[in-house]
Design a protein around this motif. Sequence first.
Motif, mmCIF file in Angstrom:
data_model
loop_
_atom_site.group_PDB
_atom_site.id
_atom_site.type_symbol
_atom_site.label_atom_id
_atom_site.label_comp_id
_atom_site.label_asym_id
_atom_site.label_seq_id
_atom_site.Cartn_x
_atom_site.Cartn_y
_atom_site.Cartn_z
ATOM 1 N N ILE A 1 0.863 -1.168 0.000
ATOM 2 C CA ILE A 1 0.000 0.000 0.000
ATOM 3 C C ILE A 1 0.904 1.223 0.000
ATOM 4 O O ILE A 1 1.860 1.296 0.791
ATOM 5 N N TYR A 2 0.597 2.176 -0.873
ATOM 6 C CA TYR A 2 1.412 3.387 -0.931
ATOM 7 C C TYR A 2 0.515 4.616 -0.951
ATOM 8 O O TYR A 2 -0.257 4.827 -1.892
ATOM 9 N N GLY A 3 0.603 5.415 0.098
ATOM 10 C CA GLY A 3 -0.115 6.679 0.166
ATOM 11 C C GLY A 3 0.884 7.812 0.185
ATOM 12 O O GLY A 3 1.476 8.125 1.222
ATOM 13 N N SER B 1 -2.314 2.249 -4.689
ATOM 14 C CA SER B 1 -1.548 3.471 -4.477
ATOM 15 C C SER B 1 -2.403 4.715 -4.679
ATOM 16 O O SER B 1 -3.324 4.725 -5.491
ATOM 17 N N ALA B 2 -2.040 5.774 -3.969
ATOM 18 C CA ALA B 2 -2.695 7.073 -4.139
ATOM 19 C C ALA B 2 -1.963 7.952 -5.140
ATOM 20 O O ALA B 2 -2.303 9.123 -5.295
ATOM 21 N N GLN B 3 -0.967 7.437 -5.834
ATOM 22 C CA GLN B 3 -0.213 8.226 -6.796
ATOM 23 C C GLN B 3 -1.049 8.492 -8.041
ATOM 24 O O GLN B 3 -2.231 8.172 -8.102
ATOM 25 N N VAL C 1 -7.156 3.682 -0.225
ATOM 26 C CA VAL C 1 -5.812 3.195 0.071
ATOM 27 C C VAL C 1 -5.704 2.786 1.542
ATOM 28 O O VAL C 1 -5.198 1.710 1.878
ATOM 29 N N ALA C 2 -6.187 3.638 2.431
ATOM 30 C CA ALA C 2 -6.113 3.327 3.860
ATOM 31 C C ALA C 2 -6.981 2.127 4.213
ATOM 32 O O ALA C 2 -6.564 1.250 4.988
ATOM 33 N N ALA C 3 -8.182 2.064 3.672
ATOM 34 C CA ALA C 3 -9.065 0.931 3.951
ATOM 35 C C ALA C 3 -8.456 -0.373 3.452
ATOM 36 O O ALA C 3 -8.528 -1.417 4.119
ATOM 37 N N ARG D 1 -6.857 -6.276 1.246
ATOM 38 C CA ARG D 1 -7.356 -6.468 -0.121
ATOM 39 C C ARG D 1 -8.065 -5.191 -0.522
ATOM 40 O O ARG D 1 -8.420 -4.367 0.316
ATOM 41 N N LEU D 2 -8.247 -5.004 -1.816
ATOM 42 C CA LEU D 2 -8.912 -3.805 -2.317
ATOM 43 C C LEU D 2 -10.270 -3.676 -1.647
ATOM 44 O O LEU D 2 -11.099 -4.579 -1.720
#
Length: 656
Positions: A521-523, A611-613, A634-636, A642-643
Motif C-alpha cells: 500500500i502506498y499513500g 496506491s494514491a499516486q 488506500v487506507a481501507a 485487499r482492495l
Amino acid sequence: MSTPPTVRLDGGVLVLTEDPALIAAQLRGQGPPAAELIRQPLRDNISTDEIIPGWCCYWYDQRLGDFAYLGLRDRQFEEGAIRALGPQIIVSGSGKGCGSSREHAVYAEKYAGVQLVFARSFERIYQQNCRNVGMVTCEDFGVLAELIDGAELPLSALTRQATGLERAIIDTGGLFGYNHAFRAGKLTQAAATFGPPRPLNCVEKIVQSHLADRHPRDDGATVTVAETYFVKADVRFSHEYVTPMAAGMFEEQFGADAAVVDPSSTYFFQDHLSLAGQVLAARPNGLQLTRRVDDLARRQAEFAAASGGTLVGAVPTGGSQAICHNYMVERVAEPGQVVIGTDSHTCTAGAVGALAFGIGATDVANAWYTGEILVKVPRVVRIELRGALRPGVCAKDLMLTLLADPLVAEGRSLGAVLLFTGAGRHGLNMDERATVCNMAVEAGAMTAIVEPDDVTAAYLAARPAGRAAPRPPVACDPGAAYAEELTVDLGSVEAMVALPGDPRNAVPLSQAPADVRVDKIYGGSCTGGKAYDMDMYASVFDLARANGARVPDGVQAYIQMGSDEVLRYATERGYVDLFTAVGVTVLPPSCGACINAGPGVSLTPDEVTVSAQNRNFPGRSGPGQVYLASPYVVAATAIAGRLSSVEDMLTTGGAA
C-alpha cells in the motif's frame, strides 16, 4: 544542423503493433513487410515509462540509445535491441508519449537511430521534445505509406500540420538551432498570426499578457487558438532527473560563462531520487545506480549554485524538503503566472490559478537563458462543477471519473486546458484542487486551472510571510469561447479505482474485480502526500484503531509526506503516531515509490500495490501491478489486506 529539405526511407521501419509476436518477428528480421504491418492494430498509449524506464534516466548521454523501449509492456526488447535494429522510422497508435516529460525518452529513440516518428496522435510534451531535438513527428499515415513505397518527399509533407514557427524550428534542426540562427540574423522571426478583438478566456489572457518581445501585437489584436508564440515564464524549475542533462545543454549551447536570466525565479529540486538508495542497494547493479544518482545530485547542486537559483535539496535525516509540485503550490505559484517545470505534473500549480505545464530538458535550458517558452495556444475545456462530493469521496475519485469519460476516451482533452469552474469548486480546498490539476495530464491535457475564488484568496493570504502580495486572478471575459463544456454533478461521483496499466482504466470501486489481495500500500507522491490527504488517511486509520484493527501480516503499508510542511502538520495532529500504531511505515518527503525510487516499490511482476499516486503505467513503480485509488480506499485497503471500501473494511477487514 538543419533538417534535410527532403525525406526518403533509407533504413528500416519498426511497427509497434498490439500483437507482441509481430514485434518479436521484426526484431528477428522476419514477419510481414512494413506496408502490411501499418494496417495491423497498433499499440496505443505508449508511455515514456515504456520508452525508457525511470532508472535509465540516471544517464544523459549516448548510452540512452541502449535503453530504448526496455519498459515496453510484454518486455519485447533487451538492452541495445533498438540500436542494433536501427530503424529510421518507428510507428505506433494513438497517444504516443503519454506520461512524464522526460526528454530522455526522445533521446533514447534518437540515439538508437530513429529519425521519424509516426503515430495516430501524440502527447504534447513528447511531441514538443521531439521537435526541440530535431526528430520529426507525423500523424499522416498516407505520407508513411508513400515513404514505405519508396517516394522521396519534401519535409513540408510531414510538417504541414505544424504552425509556421514550429516548422521553422524543425527546419533548423531544433529549438537551439532556431534561436541561434535567429540571434545571428540568419533568419527572420517566423510570423505568428493574431486575430481581431474578441472576448478571451483566462488561458488566452495569460498567454497574451506574457508574449515575448519578439511578437509585436497591434492594439486590440488577440492571440489565436493553435498558433504558437514565445511567452515569458514567471517561474522555471527542474529536478535532479533533468537538471544535469539540461545544464550540459546550457553550457554547450550558450557557453561556460553564460548566466541564467532572473535566477530569483529559478528553482532546483532534489525530490525524485532522495530515497532511491534505499531500494537501489538490493538491485544487481545497485552500486552503479547509486553512484549515478549521487552524480546527478552533485551536478545539480553545482549548477544551482553557479546559477544563483534556489536549491530545494535533500535533508540529512533522509528525503527532501519538498516535492517540487507541493512546494510550488505551498510557496511560489501565483494566479495568472506562467509556471514551467521539467515534470509533467507541473500542472499541479493550476490549483492557485497559474498556467503551469511540463516541459523537457531542451526547453528548460533554453528558458534559463532567454526566460521564454514556446506555447501553442490551447483549446480550453470548461468543466462546471455543481453540488458537493459525498462523504468518503474526494478529488481523486472526481479525476478518475473524468478519465473514464468520453471526453478523455475519445481524445477530446488531448492538448487542451481543463478549466474547472462552477459553484461546486467552492467545496474543494486547495489540496483537493491540487489533486484535480495534478491529474489533468493523465487525461492528455496540457494542464488544468481551477478558477480562483475566495478559497484561493484565503489560501494565498495564509502562505508563509515574505512573499510578494499575490496577483489578482485572471478572469474569463463574458462571451469567451471554449472548445467544449462539460457539467459534473459532484454528488454523483462514486469511489473509483484505476485498474493496472493505465490511469484511464478507471471503474467504480463497486465494479472492480472481487477479492484483489494486495502486497503493498502506498499513500504518497505529489498526488497523495498533501495535508488533506493525511486527514483522509487518518480518518480511516482512526476507525481501524477504534475497532482493534491494524495492517495484517504480509502487507507492507507506507504513507509518505509531500513536503516538510505536511510532515509538520501530520506530526502536530498525532497522525504520525496513529499511522505507526496501526502498522504503517511513515516516510519523509520524496517522490519515492511513484517514480520507482523509494520504499513501496514492487519487486516482482506478481506483486499487487494499491496506491494514491497519479499513474500506473507498466513499470512505473516496479514490475508489479498497480491499482490507483483515493486516500480513503488506500487506507481501507491497508487494513483489509485487499482492495476495499471503508465500509467493507469495517465489516470484514483488519487483523486484531
